[in-house]
Motif scaffolding. Structure first.
Motif, mmCIF file in Angstrom:
data_model
loop_
_atom_site.group_PDB
_atom_site.id
_atom_site.type_symbol
_atom_site.label_atom_id
_atom_site.label_comp_id
_atom_site.label_asym_id
_atom_site.label_seq_id
_atom_site.Cartn_x
_atom_site.Cartn_y
_atom_site.Cartn_z
ATOM 1 N N MET A 1 0.844 -1.189 0.000
ATOM 2 C CA MET A 1 0.000 0.000 0.000
ATOM 3 C C MET A 1 0.883 1.244 0.000
ATOM 4 N N THR A 2 0.536 2.201 -0.834
ATOM 5 C CA THR A 2 1.308 3.434 -0.927
ATOM 6 C C THR A 2 0.976 4.369 0.225
ATOM 7 N N ILE A 3 2.012 4.920 0.839
ATOM 8 C CA ILE A 3 1.857 5.861 1.945
ATOM 9 C C ILE A 3 1.859 7.276 1.380
ATOM 10 N N LYS A 4 0.805 8.013 1.638
ATOM 11 C CA LYS A 4 0.691 9.381 1.139
ATOM 12 C C LYS A 4 1.297 10.359 2.149
ATOM 13 N N VAL A 5 2.198 11.203 1.655
ATOM 14 C CA VAL A 5 2.923 12.121 2.534
ATOM 15 C C VAL A 5 2.716 13.566 2.074
ATOM 16 N N LEU A 6 2.490 14.447 3.045
ATOM 17 C CA LEU A 6 2.403 15.879 2.791
ATOM 18 C C LEU A 6 3.620 16.554 3.418
ATOM 19 N N LEU A 7 4.287 17.433 2.667
ATOM 20 C CA LEU A 7 5.452 18.159 3.158
ATOM 21 C C LEU A 7 5.045 19.576 3.530
ATOM 22 N N ALA A 8 5.390 19.998 4.756
ATOM 23 C CA ALA A 8 5.054 21.347 5.193
ATOM 24 C C ALA A 8 6.301 22.020 5.749
ATOM 25 N N ASP A 9 6.854 22.944 4.988
ATOM 26 C CA ASP A 9 8.063 23.674 5.395
ATOM 27 C C ASP A 9 8.109 24.955 4.593
ATOM 28 N N ASP A 10 8.490 26.060 5.238
ATOM 29 C CA ASP A 10 8.487 27.330 4.514
ATOM 30 C C ASP A 10 9.689 27.498 3.595
ATOM 31 N N GLN A 11 10.658 26.580 3.674
ATOM 32 C CA GLN A 11 11.831 26.656 2.795
ATOM 33 C C GLN A 11 11.668 25.685 1.616
ATOM 34 N N ALA A 12 11.621 26.255 0.415
ATOM 35 C CA ALA A 12 11.416 25.448 -0.786
ATOM 36 C C ALA A 12 12.520 24.402 -0.973
ATOM 37 N N LEU A 13 13.749 24.766 -0.612
ATOM 38 C CA LEU A 13 14.858 23.834 -0.781
ATOM 39 C C LEU A 13 14.720 22.631 0.145
ATOM 40 N N VAL A 14 14.214 22.850 1.332
ATOM 41 C CA VAL A 14 14.002 21.750 2.271
ATOM 42 C C VAL A 14 12.932 20.807 1.734
ATOM 43 N N ARG A 15 11.844 21.378 1.244
ATOM 44 C CA ARG A 15 10.776 20.548 0.676
ATOM 45 C C ARG A 15 11.291 19.758 -0.518
ATOM 46 N N ALA A 16 12.076 20.417 -1.372
ATOM 47 C CA ALA A 16 12.624 19.736 -2.548
ATOM 48 C C ALA A 16 13.539 18.596 -2.143
ATOM 49 N N GLY A 17 14.320 18.809 -1.082
ATOM 50 C CA GLY A 17 15.221 17.768 -0.608
ATOM 51 C C GLY A 17 14.476 16.550 -0.121
ATOM 52 N N PHE A 18 13.437 16.769 0.671
ATOM 53 C CA PHE A 18 12.648 15.636 1.172
ATOM 54 C C PHE A 18 11.880 14.960 0.046
ATOM 55 N N ARG A 19 11.359 15.753 -0.888
ATOM 56 C CA ARG A 19 10.654 15.151 -2.017
ATOM 57 C C ARG A 19 11.603 14.261 -2.809
ATOM 58 N N SER A 20 12.822 14.720 -3.018
ATOM 59 C CA SER A 20 13.809 13.940 -3.756
ATOM 60 C C SER A 20 14.128 12.629 -3.038
ATOM 61 N N LEU A 21 14.278 12.693 -1.714
ATOM 62 C CA LEU A 21 14.563 11.489 -0.940
ATOM 63 C C LEU A 21 13.411 10.489 -1.007
ATOM 64 N N LEU A 22 12.200 11.005 -0.902
ATOM 65 C CA LEU A 22 11.038 10.120 -0.883
ATOM 66 C C LEU A 22 10.705 9.568 -2.261
ATOM 67 N N ALA A 23 11.165 10.248 -3.304
ATOM 68 C CA ALA A 23 10.908 9.777 -4.667
ATOM 69 C C ALA A 23 11.579 8.435 -4.929
ATOM 70 N N ARG A 24 12.560 8.092 -4.126
ATOM 71 C CA ARG A 24 13.264 6.820 -4.294
ATOM 72 C C ARG A 24 12.515 5.654 -3.660
ATOM 73 N N SER A 25 11.452 5.943 -2.950
ATOM 74 C CA SER A 25 10.667 4.890 -2.295
ATOM 75 C C SER A 25 9.443 4.559 -3.138
ATOM 76 N N ARG A 26 9.310 3.310 -3.501
ATOM 77 C CA ARG A 26 8.176 2.899 -4.330
ATOM 78 C C ARG A 26 6.863 2.863 -3.549
ATOM 79 N N ASP A 27 6.957 2.800 -2.221
ATOM 80 C CA ASP A 27 5.732 2.714 -1.415
ATOM 81 C C ASP A 27 5.366 4.042 -0.764
ATOM 82 N N VAL A 28 6.010 5.137 -1.197
ATOM 83 C CA VAL A 28 5.708 6.460 -0.658
ATOM 84 C C VAL A 28 5.465 7.426 -1.804
#
Length: 219
Positions: A1-28
């Motif tokens: 089952m895919t886990i849906k994640v919402l990112l909440a941070d006022d720094q765009a670079l931080v959000r981009a970093g976490f999005r990039s990390l999570l993009a490597r997970s097939r279940d997220v």
């Protein structure tokens, strides 16, 4: 089952970093990004994520207020606080607001994925004890919460023992060994305590243990 994640941070670079990390997970999958607390609440209400990675310090509606509103509006959603330091004074307030744990922004990719999977499954980020140490450090500043000790009266003596040991940072296996019971029975005691006390998860149970005086900082 895919886990849906919402990112909440006022720094765009931080959000981009976490999005990039999570993009490597097939279940997220990342279902949205918010730059402030108000947007986080709106997106959480519409997208219904399983997990929100929430920064504390954001303009306008901060992460603490947003956390409280999200857990009320979307009870099944779990909020994980993102902080720069594990001693941030605001972390304890966020945990009291209903967050299920926290991570530092320097978290390793593998640890991030494990943490998301854990809270999505209903667990709390208590291991390896960092969350407990934050609670211990700041709980005594707040004093004993009104009625907290009375709520514990609903527990059996065995459930109370299990909660006390869990609040000290012991795992189900360690609680079982200390009480000479099976790990499944230890888990059952904790699960029943959560239900009887009407708290969201183990983090909220640990906070109640400190607020009630069942556990003293440093004890």
């Amino acid at each position: 089952m895919t886990i849906k994640v919402l990112l909440a941070d006022d720094q765009a670079l931080v959000r981009a970093g976490f999005r990039s990390l999570l993009a490597r997970s097939r279940d997220v999958t990342v279902v949205g990004e918010a730059a402030d607390g108000e947007e986080a609440v709106r997106l959480a209400t519409s997208a219904r994520p399983d997990v929100v990675l929430m920064d504390i310090r954001m303009p306008g509606t901060d992460g603490i207020t947003a956390t409280r509103r999200i857990v009320q509006a979307v009870p099944r959603c779990r909020v994980v606080i993102l902080t720069t330091f594990d001693t941030d004074e605001h972390v304890f307030a966020a945990l009291r607001a209903g967050a299920s744990g926290f991570l530092t922004k320097e978290v390793e990719p593998a640890e991030l994925r494990r943490a998301i999977a854990a809270v999505a499954a209903g667990d709390a980020l208590l291991s390896p004890g960092v969350t407990r140490r934050v609670i211990e450090r700041f709980a005594h500043r707040e004093g004993v919460a009104a009625g907290a000790d009375e709520r514990l009266a609903a527990l059996t003596s065995r459930e109370l023992e299990a909660v006390q040991l869990m609040a000290l940072g012991l795992s189900n296996q360690e609680i079982a060994e200390r009480l000479v019971i099976s790990p499944l029975t230890a888990k059952t005691h904790i699960t029943r305590a959560i239900a009887k006390l009407n708290v969201r998860d183990r983090v909220q149970l640990v906070i109640l243990a400190y607020e009630s005086g069942l556990i003293r900082p440093g004890g």
